[in-house]
Design a protein around this motif. Structure first.
Motif, PDB file in Angstrom:
ATOM      1  N   UNK A 120      22.225   4.643 -22.658  1.00 34.71           N
ATOM      2  CA  UNK A 120      21.276   4.688 -21.545  1.00 34.71           C
ATOM      3  C   UNK A 120      20.268   5.801 -21.794  1.00 34.71           C
ATOM      4  N   UNK A 121      19.125   5.764 -21.073  1.00 37.05           N
ATOM      5  CA  UNK A 121      18.143   6.846 -21.201  1.00 37.05           C
ATOM      6  C   UNK A 121      18.799   8.143 -20.716  1.00 37.05           C
ATOM      7  N   UNK A 122      18.742   9.184 -21.531  1.00 34.45           N
ATOM      8  CA  UNK A 122      19.316  10.481 -21.150  1.00 34.45           C
ATOM      9  C   UNK A 122      20.803  10.609 -21.480  1.00 34.45           C
ATOM     10  N   UNK A 123      21.436   9.518 -21.871  1.00 36.61           N
ATOM     11  CA  UNK A 123      22.872   9.615 -22.209  1.00 36.61           C
ATOM     12  C   UNK A 123      23.046  10.467 -23.470  1.00 36.61           C
ATOM     13  N   UNK A 124      24.127  11.220 -23.541  1.00 40.00           N
ATOM     14  CA  UNK A 124      24.286  12.112 -24.702  1.00 40.00           C
ATOM     15  C   UNK A 124      25.541  11.797 -25.507  1.00 40.00           C
ATOM     16  N   UNK A 125      25.475  12.205 -26.776  1.00 37.69           N
ATOM     17  CA  UNK A 125      26.677  12.298 -27.618  1.00 37.69           C
ATOM     18  C   UNK A 125      26.985  13.793 -27.682  1.00 37.69           C
ATOM     19  N   UNK A 126      28.184  14.173 -27.271  1.00 37.55           N
ATOM     20  CA  UNK A 126      28.581  15.591 -27.291  1.00 37.55           C
ATOM     21  C   UNK A 126      29.061  15.890 -28.719  1.00 37.55           C
ATOM     22  N   UNK A 127      28.321  16.771 -29.410  1.00 39.86           N
ATOM     23  CA  UNK A 127      28.605  16.968 -30.842  1.00 39.86           C
ATOM     24  C   UNK A 127      29.341  18.270 -31.155  1.00 39.86           C
ATOM     25  N   UNK A 128      29.260  19.271 -30.278  1.00 42.61           N
ATOM     26  CA  UNK A 128      29.927  20.543 -30.599  1.00 42.61           C
ATOM     27  C   UNK A 128      30.100  21.392 -29.351  1.00 42.61           C
TER      28      UNK A 128
END
Ligand code: SAH
Ligand code: AVI
Length: 307
Positions: free
Chosen positions: A245-253
């Motif tokens: 979705x727009x603004x959705x994130x993948x948490x990477x660290x």
């Protein structure tokens, strides 16, 4: 919808490790400069705790720059065993290390340091000193960090010394700037994760449609790094389809920031006795002793050692 996340160990392929090295030279990224200063100022005191004829086992060695400081001060080290998942990067500076420390046995191991790994038989009998700089332990959740400290105890054995670097909680602005540098190198480091998935898994991430997003989460005392999708989009990875979705994130660290007492409490709860803590107020380097209960892992032969 489930939140999306990727383990930070995947940052470190050859381009990712090179980008991390650039981060360490940024004016905003204080941890490397601070830790090097603490190690240089206290190298003789740290080296005086090493047992004679020991093997220095470094977890997540990267460029081995910090180990060189200890190796230069400690005539008591007979062997150096850098352990790192970033195999190509690990090989790069070894020839120079051999030239600089000609009497030192250097035995790199390309391993995931969270998994059991084996010390080569000819070095297995040496007393071990662990070295885990960089505050890399801050990239674990506190509970995992405790488990990992126990695992290190299993690798180096009861009574052994561990020298570990821990970044300290501090003014939020300094923390936010360290992970949002003006030159955008941290953003490149973060986005390299998607580039790597494209390279290695044949995915079609459009890097221009994701943004680096890092902030200090005060409730959890950690920097969080994410990659935020700038719009609704669909990505294909290895035949699978993933929607964003727009603004959705993948948490990477996550990068947890401790106080000296909060880190020492974590260490005590994981079978370690704090011996000394060195600090410049920004960063800290701890000497810990493994309590009884840490059983040194036995030698078994294996094929994944790098000669
Ligand atoms: N110790 C160096 C590098 C820190 S960056 C310093 O203080 O500057 C973190 C390092 O840990 C990288 O070199 C990365 O490749 C390595 N690393 C991260 N996760 C790892 C894992 N699970 N197993 C082995 N190495 C890992
Ligand atoms: C390796 N690790 C401790 C670094 C950190 O600060 O958490 C990785 C890093 N991420 C962004 N900048 C540096």
């Amino acid at each position: 919808m489930f939140s999306k996340h990727l383990p930070p160990k995947y940052f470190y392929d050859l381009p990712g490790s090179a980008l991390f090295e650039r981060i360490t030279q940024l004016p905003e990224y204080y941890p490397t400069r601070c830790e090097i200063g603490i190690l240089q100022d206290n190298a003789p005191a740290i080296a005086s705790m090493f047992p004679p004829g020991c093997a220095l086992v470094e977890f997540g060695s990267g460029s081995s720059r910090k180990a060189r400081i200890l190796l230069g001060a400690a005539a008591s080290v007979d062997a150096y065993i850098p352990v790192d998942i970033s195999g190509d990067f690990l090989q790069q500076d070894l020839a120079q290390l051999h030239r600089d420390f000609p009497r030192l046995a250097v035995h790199p191991l390309v391993e995931d340091f969270t998994k059991p790994f084996v010390i080569p038989s000819r070095l297995a009998g040496l007393p071990r000193v662990g070295f885990f700089p960089g505050s890399t332990i801050g990239n674990f959740e506190p509970q995992e960090a405790g488990q990992f400290l126990r695992h290190i105890g299993g690798v180096i054995g009861r009574g052994s010394l561990l020298i570990i670097g821990i970044d300290l909680a501090k003014e939020e602005g300094l923390l936010n700037r360290a992970y949002n540098d003006a030159e955008g190198v941290t953003a490149k480091f973060n986005l390299n994760l998607l580039a790597r998935i494209n390279r290695e898994l044949g995915a079609n991430f459009n890097l221009a449609a994701f943004e680096h997003y890092a902030f200090f989460n005060g409730d959890k005392s950690r920097i969080e790094m994410h990659l935020a999708s700038t719009r609704r989009q669909r990505v294909r990875i290895n035949g699978a389809t993933i929607d964003f979705g727009a603004g959705e994130t993948i948490h990477t660290e996550n990068s947890y920031k401790y106080t000296i007492p909060s880190f020492q409490a974590l260490a005590r709860g994981s079978g370690w006795t704090p011996v000394r803590a060195f600090t410049d107020g920004m960063f800290s380097v701890h000497a810990l002793r493994a309590e009884a209960g840490h059983q040194k892992s036995e030698f078994r032969s294996r094929k994944s050692e790098v000669k």
